[in-house]
Design a protein around this motif. Structure first.
Motif: not given
Length: 94
Positions: A19-26, A78-89
């Motif tokens: 998924a990294l190429p799409d993540f980088h493009r996003a 940056f919404e594309a990052a949300a699923p990959y971020l730590p749970e810290a608010p």
């Protein structure tokens, strides 16, 4: 840099190689870079690093070797990052 700073390399690891190429493009789209969809992958990678360095200049990140430590909130919107971020608010995009 605060303890809660997010490692860019750790984030990329969470995203995964497939998924990294799409993540980088996003990421580049989010940063306002034009022509991202037509860029070859190597150029995308170079531009990601350039944008991360711009974030360092804007005090949103710090360079640590081959990594960037992002301050809490640096990826806000940056919404594309949300699923990959730590749970810290404070690391979640708004």
């Amino acid at each position: 840099m605060p303890e809660s700073a997010l490692s860019w390399r750790a984030l990329e690891t969470r995203v995964g190689l497939d998924a990294l190429p799409d993540f980088h493009r996003a990421f580049l789209h989010w940063r306002g870079v034009e022509g991202v969809d037509a860029m070859p992958l190597r150029r995308v990678q170079q531009r990601v690093e350039a944008e991360l360095n711009r974030m360092v200049q804007g005090d949103l990140a710090a360079r640590e070797g081959d990594d960037w430590r992002l301050i809490p909130g640096a990826l806000e919107g940056f919404e594309a990052a949300a699923p990959y971020l730590p749970e810290a608010p404070d690391s979640l995009p708004l």
